[in-house]
Design an enzyme around this catalytic site. Structure first.
Site, PDB file in Angstrom:
ATOM      1  N   LYS A   1      -3.797 -60.447   8.868  1.00  0.00           N
ATOM      2  CA  LYS A   1      -4.933 -60.271   7.533  1.00  0.00           C
ATOM      3  C   LYS A   1      -5.771 -60.020   7.832  1.00  0.00           C
ATOM      4  CE  LYS A   1      -2.042 -65.274   6.512  1.00  0.00           C
ATOM      5  NZ  LYS A   1      -2.575 -66.684   6.702  1.00  0.00           N
TER       6      LYS A   1
ATOM      7  N   LYS B   1      -7.609 -71.039  11.798  1.00  0.00           N
ATOM      8  CA  LYS B   1      -6.057 -71.102  12.664  1.00  0.00           C
ATOM      9  C   LYS B   1      -6.372 -73.046  12.916  1.00  0.00           C
ATOM     10  CE  LYS B   1      -6.739 -67.599  15.480  1.00  0.00           C
ATOM     11  NZ  LYS B   1      -5.533 -67.279  15.252  1.00  0.00           N
ATOM     12  N   ARG B   2      -4.713 -73.503  13.282  1.00  0.00           N
ATOM     13  CA  ARG B   2      -4.999 -74.267  13.465  1.00  0.00           C
ATOM     14  C   ARG B   2      -5.586 -74.676  14.934  1.00  0.00           C
ATOM     15  NH1 ARG B   2      -1.062 -77.978  11.102  1.00  0.00           N
ATOM     16  NH2 ARG B   2      -1.909 -79.540  12.701  1.00  0.00           N
TER      17      ARG B   2
ATOM     18  N   HIS C   1       9.731 -69.138  17.374  1.00  0.00           N
ATOM     19  CA  HIS C   1       8.469 -69.085  16.675  1.00  0.00           C
ATOM     20  C   HIS C   1       7.400 -69.039  18.253  1.00  0.00           C
ATOM     21  CE1 HIS C   1       8.593 -68.004  12.909  1.00  0.00           C
ATOM     22  NE2 HIS C   1       9.759 -68.668  12.409  1.00  0.00           N
TER      23      HIS C   1
ATOM     24  N   LYS D   1      -4.850 -71.431  21.880  1.00  0.00           N
ATOM     25  CA  LYS D   1      -5.797 -70.681  20.850  1.00  0.00           C
ATOM     26  C   LYS D   1      -7.700 -70.788  21.084  1.00  0.00           C
ATOM     27  CE  LYS D   1      -2.662 -71.563  16.908  1.00  0.00           C
ATOM     28  NZ  LYS D   1      -2.461 -70.007  16.043  1.00  0.00           N
TER      29      LYS D   1
HETATM   30  C1  LIG Z   1      -1.632 -66.622   7.779  1.00  0.00           C
HETATM   31  C2  LIG Z   1      -2.254 -68.698   8.058  1.00  0.00           C
HETATM   32  C3  LIG Z   1      -1.937 -69.520   9.436  1.00  0.00           C
HETATM   33  C4  LIG Z   1      -1.679 -68.129  10.241  1.00  0.00           C
HETATM   34  O1  LIG Z   1      -2.787 -68.194  11.157  1.00  0.00           O
HETATM   35  P1  LIG Z   1      -2.533 -67.391  12.802  1.00  0.00           P
HETATM   36  O2  LIG Z   1      -4.096 -67.188  13.108  1.00  0.00           O
HETATM   37  O3  LIG Z   1      -1.507 -66.533  12.673  1.00  0.00           O
HETATM   38  O4  LIG Z   1      -2.571 -68.327  13.746  1.00  0.00           O
HETATM   39  C5  LIG Z   1      -2.063 -70.719   9.212  1.00  0.00           C
HETATM   40  N1  LIG Z   1      -3.243 -71.366   8.499  1.00  0.00           N
HETATM   41  C6  LIG Z   1      -3.012 -70.686   7.142  1.00  0.00           C
HETATM   42  C7  LIG Z   1      -3.646 -70.998   5.953  1.00  0.00           C
HETATM   43  C8  LIG Z   1      -2.670 -68.552   7.048  1.00  0.00           C
HETATM   44  O5  LIG Z   1      -2.985 -68.366   5.694  1.00  0.00           O
END
Ligand SMILES: *Cc1c(COP(=O)(O)O)cnc(C)c1O
Length: 792
Positions: free
Chosen positions: A633, A521-522, A343, A527
């Site tokens: 998404k 996101k985190r 990952h 990022k």
């Molecule tokens: C989809 C999702 C992530 C992953 O998001 P990235 O933008 O791909 O890092 C992280 N946290 C939650 C709650 C999510 O639904």
């Protein structure tokens, strides 16, 4: 259904309708939905047994599930019935749905992927079991105090979890420590400590309720319950000490999605759930097979990252020490069962355990790891080492012990081949394969975006949630003005819903006509949330200087948690909040720009924000984001992406068309090249008056006047190091944002572009991903035919 709910209220919860709380009603509803899963669940299990099919075992340290009421009701086709039943009972269904806590047994993308895979495995009718840990405390809750993140323990299990079945009879001993005795060519492990792993099962029902699998989570408990002798002596603490120690293992989720190595408790958690899962799957296998050598024909064990990588040595240990197989044969047999998903390429995130620590906690496993190493070096002299400089490299171990290793996007897989595992790839050129990540359309379109999914169903029928490629049927509507107006109206509905929520929860008024620009996101330097906030300041400067220049109004929305020990990430959060306070109170730009950062981003918040997005921020330094799933998404819900050529962005752009994607920034190759030039950051900043000004404002304390030196560290780092090349990509990012502004001014073209996103990202369904694993790695097939025959 009404009667069932009332019966549960009365007989499962011991409440009468007159005195029931929201919690009671929610539990009664959940239990009645759970009842509806049981028959398909039993049928599926029975079919798997009778057909003696191969099963998938998905081992994951994290499952980021979120709420389940609506998801399960939708998969069972019972949403309308449940809503009507609650209305008849005088209850507000939506209020009950909101009462459910998120099951937040994960940090971010990796854990959410595991949850999406469980949904897809069940929908596809692939016999599978998810294995993980039943953490008492999931990911911490985030709050902001004066703009700073503070963490609070999460307590989803303070209330009863409606969906699980406790299985006290499914319990295994898990050993730690001690020493190994060698006699007559046999090894005997004398452990120092033993805990029990007890199973909790949650049925996972697929779309339309045709198949159900099990998510089995392990809870740790003491082997000997309670020391009554100490208690009777009056030593109450001693009496409960061993109990507390044992339970610690499944107490908390580690809140760091990148650098969790080196902690003994973490190692114990990893071994705990891996060993319990292997004992469980071997018991199941041996209950109707007598030759252990047939295991690879009946069990595909997938390791979600290296966290369960100890599965290799553990399986070998069982084969050698219990079943009397030879070491070499056992290594081969174990390898045929195991697959490993990589990952990340971030060096700090690759798990390494000090050899002394692993040897102390798992002495027999260290011996077996040495045997694996010897065997590998014997067959492939000069192969990269598992044991290196006093460390155990879990990536190398997982690679060597897996028959397939997969990356999670095309670019990531190429980089896995050319960087982290380049030498192993040369030795095993067919082992690495790609399986680009995906998301479940049930949760991430059908469930979270009723406005859009109703519209889609009206146009192309209702089969798309289980066959997302059908969204292609929307392509021809990109020229249909009437349809685009409705498509825009659906987005508008979601934006209004979000505006109301933001006004209520953040006390900020935002205009649903503005562009909703979202990065959730985190928080991580790679990022680059800091690049986003720097761009926001630059935009604000320009707007403030010339407020009537025809700007596109924007709302910048952030969401995300920082690992509690990640100092820079916490500074970025603080900065965003500081900047928000200044910009949101500027009377000159009040109708042009707003920043909102609701605390405690989680799955439920994602489900509300994503359908309301116009612009999706996917701006990581190229080569750093393995795949991303947030990006998928957003595109599915009709947001346009502003992004770099990183992770799955590359493939999203290919699917939606370059003209429907706002691309900027250096490529992964250019990033590597640029890093070779010392002083690249300083040079880039000196060429960008706009960035220079922003950095100067921050450094002068413009956003923290009471503490002007607050961000000297952050700004100094950008000038002097800037490992993630914010400086180099900034101007290109800013200019691309302005192109997005221009495009947004024309609602018709913007909507057509957005529709090209929704219509062309069906490929990113996790159904497609899971089918890829089934074909290329697991060699399993759907068993849905079997149940259909049976129920006929
Ligand atoms: C989809 C999702 C992530 C992953 O998001 P990235 O933008 O791909 O890092 C992280 N946290 C939650 C709650 C999510 O639904």
């Amino acid at each position: 259904m009404k009667d069932e709910i009332l019966a549960h209220l009365r007989y499962s919860l011991g409440k009468d309708a007159g005195h029931a709380s929201v919690y009671d009603w929610r539990m009664a509803l959940s239990l009645s939905l759970r009842d509806r899963m049981v028959d398909p669940w039993f049928r599926s299990t029975q079919a798997s047994y009778e057909k003696r099919v191969k099963r998938v075992y998905y081992l994951s340290m994290e499952f980021l599930i979120g709420r389940l009421v609506e998801d399960i009701a939708a998969n069972l086709g019972l949403v309308d019935e449940a809503r009507a039943a609650m209305a008849d009972l005088g209850q507000d269904y939506d209020l009950l749905v909101k009462d459910e806590p998120d099951a937040a047994l994960g940090n971010g993308g990796l854990g959410r992927l595991a949850a999406c895979f469980m949904d897809s495995l069940a929908t596809l009718g692939i016999p599978a079991m998810g294995y993980g840990i039943r953490y008492e405390h999931g990911l911490f809750e985030q709050d902001f105090v004066e703009g700073k993140q503070v963490e609070k323990a999460e307590t989803w299990l303070a209330q009863r979890h409606a969906w699980e079945f406790e299985r006290p009879e499914v319990s295994y001993q898990i050993n730690f420590g001690g020493h190994v005795q060698h006699q007559d060519g046999k090894a005997k492990w004398h452990p120092h400590e033993t805990v029990l792993a007890t199973a909790y099962d949650t049925p996972v029902i697929g779309w339309q309720g045709k198949w159900a699998n099990t998510l089995r989570l392990w809870s740790a408990r003491p082997q000997t319950e309670f020391d009554l002798a100490s208690f009777n002596r009056g030593d109450y603490l001693a009496a409960s000490r061993s109990e507390a120690l044992a339970r610690t293992i499944s107490r908390v989720l580690y809140p760091d999605d990148t650098t969790e190595t080196g902690k003994e408790l973490r190692l114990k958690q990893e071994y705990f759930f891996t060993a319990a899962s292997l004992q469980d799957l071997l018991r199941r296998f041996l209950s109707d097979h007598d030759n252990i050598r047939d295991l690879p024909e009946f069990a595909a064990i997938q390791l979600n990252d290296t966290h369960p990588a100890i599965a290799g040595p553990e399986l070998i240990r069982i084969l050698v020490d219990r079943h009397g197989l030879g070491m070499v044969e056992s290594i081969e047999l174990a390898r045929r069962c195991l697959g490993y998903t990589n990952h990340t390429l971030l060096p700090e995130a690759l798990e390494r355990w000090p050899e002394w620590l692993l040897g102390r906690v798992l002495p027999r496993h260290l011996e077996i790891i040495r045997a694996i190493e010897d065997s590998q070096q014997g067959q492939h002299p000069g192969s990269p080492r598992i044991l290196d400089h006093g460390n155990v490299n879990m990536g190398e171990l997982a690679f060597i012990m897996a028959h397939k290793v997969n990356g999670v996007s095309a670019l990531h897989t190429d980089l896995v081949k050319s960087t982290v595992f380049a030498d192993l790839h040369r030795i095993h050129p067919t082992r690495i394969v790609n399986q680009t990540n995906g998301i479940t359309p049930r949760r991430w379109l059908h469930g979270c975006n009723p406005a859009l999914s109703t519209l889609i169903t009206r146009e192309i029928g209702d089969a798309w949630p289980a066959d997302l490629d059908q969204l292609r049927g929307l392509r021809s509507l990109a020229g249909d003005k009437g349809f685009l107006t409705e498509f825009r109206a659906a987005k508008r509905t979601n934006k209004e819903r979000l505006s109301n929520w933001v006004s209520e929860h953040c006390g900020v008024a935002i205009d649903p006509d503005a562009m909703f620009d979202i990065q959730i996101k985190r928080i991580h330097e790679y990022k680059r949330q800091h690049m986003n906030i720097l761009e926001t300041i630059a935009l604000w400067n320009d707007m403030h200087a010339n407020p009537t220049a025809g700007w596109t109004p924007r709302v910048k929305i952030f969401g995300g948690k920082a690992a509690p020990g990640y100092h820079v990430a916490k500074e970025i959060i603080h900065l965003i909040n500081d900047v928000a306070r200044v910009i949101n109170t500027d009377p000159v730009t009040r109708d042009l720009l707003k920043i909102v950062y609701p605390p405690n981003y989680n799955v439920t918040m994602a489900e509300m924000l994503i359908p309301a997005a116009d612009l999706s921020e996917q701006i990581s330094t190229a080569g750093k984001e393995a795949s991303g799933t947030g990006n998928m998404k957003f595109a599915l819900n009709g947001a346009l992406t502003i992004g770099t050529l990183d992770g799955a962005n590359v493939e999203i752009r290919e699917h939606v068309g370059a003209e429907n994607f706002f691309l900027f920034g250096l490529t992964a190759e250019e990033v590597v090249e640029r890093r070779k030039h010392p002083g690249y950051a300083r040079a880039a900043i000196e060429q960008s008056p706009r960035l220079q000004k922003v950095l100067a404002q921050i450094a002068e304390g413009r956003f923290a006047p009471q503490d002007p030196g607050r961000y000297h560290g952050l700004v100094g780092n950008l000038w002097d190091h800037d490992h993630f090349l914010v400086s180099c990509d900034f101007d290109s990012y800013f200019d691309t944002q302005r192109r997005a502004d221009e495009a947004f001014k024309n609602p018709a073209t913007w909507s057509a572009m957005a529709l090209h996103n929704t219509a062309n990202v069906g490929w990113f369904s996790s159904d497609r991903t899971v089918q890829g694993y089934a074909r290329d790695i697991w060699h399993v097939r759907s068993a849905l035919g079997a149940t259909l025959e049976q129920s006929a």
